[in-house]
Design a protein around this motif. Structure first.
Motif, PDB file in Angstrom:
ATOM      1  N   GLN A 289       0.829  -1.212   0.000  1.00  0.00           N
ATOM      2  CA  GLN A 289       0.000   0.000   0.000  1.00  0.00           C
ATOM      3  C   GLN A 289       0.862   1.261   0.000  1.00  0.00           C
ATOM      4  O   GLN A 289       0.567   2.238  -0.680  1.00  0.00           O
ATOM      5  N   LEU A 290       1.960   1.211   0.731  1.00  0.00           N
ATOM      6  CA  LEU A 290       2.846   2.382   0.823  1.00  0.00           C
ATOM      7  C   LEU A 290       3.591   2.654  -0.482  1.00  0.00           C
ATOM      8  O   LEU A 290       4.196   3.721  -0.633  1.00  0.00           O
ATOM      9  N   CYS A 291       3.533   1.707  -1.399  1.00  0.00           N
ATOM     10  CA  CYS A 291       4.219   1.874  -2.691  1.00  0.00           C
ATOM     11  C   CYS A 291       3.318   2.492  -3.758  1.00  0.00           C
ATOM     12  O   CYS A 291       3.662   2.464  -4.946  1.00  0.00           O
ATOM     13  N   SER A 292       2.197   3.040  -3.372  1.00  0.00           N
ATOM     14  CA  SER A 292       1.257   3.539  -4.387  1.00  0.00           C
ATOM     15  C   SER A 292       1.817   4.740  -5.155  1.00  0.00           C
ATOM     16  O   SER A 292       1.630   4.855  -6.361  1.00  0.00           O
ATOM     17  N   LYS A 293       2.558   5.619  -4.470  1.00  0.00           N
ATOM     18  CA  LYS A 293       3.065   6.823  -5.142  1.00  0.00           C
ATOM     19  C   LYS A 293       4.553   6.697  -5.462  1.00  0.00           C
ATOM     20  O   LYS A 293       5.327   6.098  -4.706  1.00  0.00           O
ATOM     21  N   LYS A 294       4.950   7.319  -6.566  1.00  0.00           N
ATOM     22  CA  LYS A 294       6.326   7.233  -7.066  1.00  0.00           C
ATOM     23  C   LYS A 294       7.344   7.677  -6.015  1.00  0.00           C
ATOM     24  O   LYS A 294       8.348   6.988  -5.790  1.00  0.00           O
ATOM     25  N   VAL A 295       7.104   8.811  -5.358  1.00  0.00           N
ATOM     26  CA  VAL A 295       8.076   9.337  -4.406  1.00  0.00           C
ATOM     27  C   VAL A 295       8.325   8.352  -3.273  1.00  0.00           C
ATOM     28  O   VAL A 295       9.453   8.208  -2.780  1.00  0.00           O
ATOM     29  N   ASN A 296       7.286   7.646  -2.870  1.00  0.00           N
ATOM     30  CA  ASN A 296       7.443   6.694  -1.774  1.00  0.00           C
ATOM     31  C   ASN A 296       8.074   5.390  -2.244  1.00  0.00           C
ATOM     32  O   ASN A 296       8.816   4.751  -1.494  1.00  0.00           O
ATOM     33  N   ARG A 297       7.775   4.986  -3.472  1.00  0.00           N
ATOM     34  CA  ARG A 297       8.458   3.807  -4.021  1.00  0.00           C
ATOM     35  C   ARG A 297       9.962   4.040  -4.065  1.00  0.00           C
ATOM     36  O   ARG A 297      10.767   3.155  -3.729  1.00  0.00           O
ATOM     37  N   GLU A 298      10.331   5.240  -4.477  1.00  0.00           N
ATOM     38  CA  GLU A 298      11.758   5.552  -4.568  1.00  0.00           C
ATOM     39  C   GLU A 298      12.413   5.551  -3.194  1.00  0.00           C
ATOM     40  O   GLU A 298      13.543   5.081  -3.023  1.00  0.00           O
ATOM     41  N   LEU A 299      11.711   6.079  -2.211  1.00  0.00           N
ATOM     42  CA  LEU A 299      12.260   6.074  -0.853  1.00  0.00           C
ATOM     43  C   LEU A 299      12.413   4.644  -0.334  1.00  0.00           C
ATOM     44  O   LEU A 299      13.448   4.286   0.250  1.00  0.00           O
ATOM     45  N   ILE A 300      11.402   3.823  -0.556  1.00  0.00           N
ATOM     46  CA  ILE A 300      11.435   2.438  -0.071  1.00  0.00           C
ATOM     47  C   ILE A 300      12.549   1.653  -0.764  1.00  0.00           C
ATOM     48  O   ILE A 300      13.253   0.852  -0.136  1.00  0.00           O
ATOM     49  N   ARG A 301      12.740   1.899  -2.046  1.00  0.00           N
ATOM     50  CA  ARG A 301      13.866   1.258  -2.747  1.00  0.00           C
ATOM     51  C   ARG A 301      15.204   1.705  -2.158  1.00  0.00           C
ATOM     52  O   ARG A 301      16.131   0.903  -1.983  1.00  0.00           O
TER      53      ARG A 301
END
Length: 364
Positions: A289-301
Motif C-alpha cells: 500500500q505504501l508503494c502507491s506513489k512514485k516518491v514513496n516507491r523511490e524512498l522504499i527502494r
C-alpha cells in the motif's frame, strides 16, 4: 431446547439462588459450544439480556462463566447481531433492572483497573466488532459512552494498567474498528502521536494476538494514501517497523547494510522472522500500500527493502505470503520508466484482466 432454556431463565439472573445460578450458567456455557445450542440461545432475547446482566454479578465465577458465554455467542455473526440489537428493556426478565448495552458493559470492565473480567470483555468486543456492518454502530456507542479512543489506547499501551488483565485482545478490536475511516483518521492524527505508540507492538513477542491486531491496524491505516509521506517520514518511520518482523539473521556486505534502515543493520545471529504466515502477509500488504506513489516507491527502494524481501522469499513456504512478497517485489524491481504511473491506485485495470487476476489469486 427452547423449553429447557426458558426453564433455566429464572436461574440465569441477578438475585437467583447462588448454587442454582452457578449450575444454570455452567449449563448455558456448555450449550454455547454446540451449533444447536448457540442457535437456541440466539433466539432467546431474554436469556441474552440475563447473560449481559450477569457481567455485574457479585460472584466472580458466575460473572466469568457469563462472560465466556458471551464470548462464544459473539463469535458467531448471528450472535453478534443479536447481542448488539437486542431490546434490553423489552427482553429484560420481570422485576429485573435492564442492564446497559453489551458494548458499554465491556467498556466499563475494560476501564476498571480492578476488574477481573477485563480480558473476557476485550474478547467479547473483539468478536462483536468482526462483522463489518456492526463496526460503525460500535464506534458510535464508544463515542457516546463518555470514554474516548485516547483512553482506550492508553489502556492498551500501559501493560500494567490492571494486574488481572493483559488486554491483548484490544489489538484485534483496534484492527476491526480501524476498518472505519473515522478510526483510521483518529490513529493518523498528526497531533495525537497515536500510531507512534502502536508501532512497537509489531514485534511484540509475548502475544501473537496483540501483535497481529496491531499489524492489521497499521495495514488498515496504510489505505489512507494522503498520509503515506508522513508515515514514511522521520516523524513516524513506519518502514523499519514493518520490515523488522520480516527480516532474518542473514548478513550482508557493508555497502548493502549501510543502505538499510538503522534498526535492520547488523541483526543478531538468533534473529527470527515473524512465525505467523498471516501476519507476514499483512505486513507485506501494508508495505505494498505504501508503494502507491512514485516518491514513496523511490524512498522504499533507497532503504534497500528489496534485500530483506529477497531473503524472505528464499525462506518463505506459505503460498499466500509468497504471493504477497512477489507482488511487492514486482513493484520495487521495476524502474519508474517501466511503471509509467505516479499513483498506482489511479491505474485503471481492464475488467477482463481484473477477473483473471482475482481468479489466479483465489487459486493460489
Amino acid at each position: 431446547m427452547e423449553h429447557a432454556l426458558n426453564d433455566l431463565l429464572k436461574f440465569v439472573q441477578i438475585g437467583a439462588r447462588l448454587d442454582l445460578k452457578a449450575l444454570a450458567v455452567e449449563h448455558v456455557l456448555g450449550l454455547t459450544g454446540t451449533p444447536e445450542g448457540l442457535e437456541a440461545i440466539c433466539n432467546n432475547p431474554a436469556l441474552l439480556v440475563s447473560l449481559i446482566s450477569l457481567l455485574d454479578d457479585t460472584s466472580i465465577p458466575i460473572a466469568k462463566d457469563a462472560s465466556l458465554c458471551l464470548v462464544n455467542i459473539a463469535a458467531q455473526e448471528k450472535g453478534a447481531n443479536e447481542l448488539i440489537k437486542v431490546d434490553l428493556e423489552q427482553s429484560c426478565p420481570p422485576l429485573q433492572r435492564p442492564p446497559e448495552d453489551i458494548v458499554r458493559q465491556c467498556l466499563t470492565h475494560i476501564f476498571n483497573k480492578d476488574s477481573k473480567l477485563a480480558d473476557q470483555c476485550c474478547m467479547i468486543l473483539s468478536n462483536l466488532s468482526r462483522p463489518s456492518h456492526l463496526i460503525e454502530e460500535i464506534i458510535n456507542v464508544i463515542e457516546k459512552s463518555g470514554k474516548s479512543f485516547d483512553e482506550l489506547i492508553e489502556v492498551f499501551t500501559r501493560i500494567e494498567f490492571n494486574k488481572n488483565a493483559r488486554f491483548h485482545y484490544l489489538g484485534p478490536v483496534l484492527s476491526n474498528l480501524s476498518q472505519s475511516q473515522r478510526v483510521r483518521r483518529y490513529i493518523l492524527d498528526k497531533e495525537k502521536c497515536v500510531i507512534q505508540r502502536l508501532l512497537p507492538f509489531t514485534d511484540y513477542k509475548d502475544s501473537l494476538i496483540r501483535r497481529g491486531g496491531i499489524v492489521g491496524t497499521l495495514k488498515n491505516c496504510c489505505f489512507e494514501s494522503e498520509f503515506h509521506d508522513w508515515l514514511l517520514s522521520d516523524d513516524v518511520d513506519i518502514l523499519p517497523r514493518l520490515l523488522l518482523p520480516l527480516a532474518g539473521p542473514e548478513e550482508f556486505d557493508d555497502a548493502d547494510t549501510d543502505k538499510l534502515p538503522l534498526d535492520l543493520q547488523y541483526l543478531p545471529e538468533d534473529k527470527l522472522r515473524e512465525d505467523d504466515p498471516d501476519i507476514r502477509t499483512i505486513l507485506l500488504e501494508a508495505l505494498t500500500q505504501l508503494c502507491s506513489k512514485k516518491v514513496n516507491r523511490e524512498l522504499i527502494r533507497s532503504k534497500n527493502t528489496y534485500l530483506i524481501l529477497r531473503e524472505l522469499h528464499k525462506w518463505e513456504t506459505d503460498k499466500k505470503a509468497l504471493l504477497a512478497c512477489e507482488n511487492l517485489v514486482d513493484i520495487l524491481i521495476r524502474t519508474e520508466d517501466e511503471i509509467m504511473e505516479d499513483n498506482l491506485k489511479e491505474l485503471q485495470v481492464p475488467n477482463d484482466l481484473a477477473t483473471k487476476f482475482d481468479k489466479f489469486n483465489s487459486e493460489l
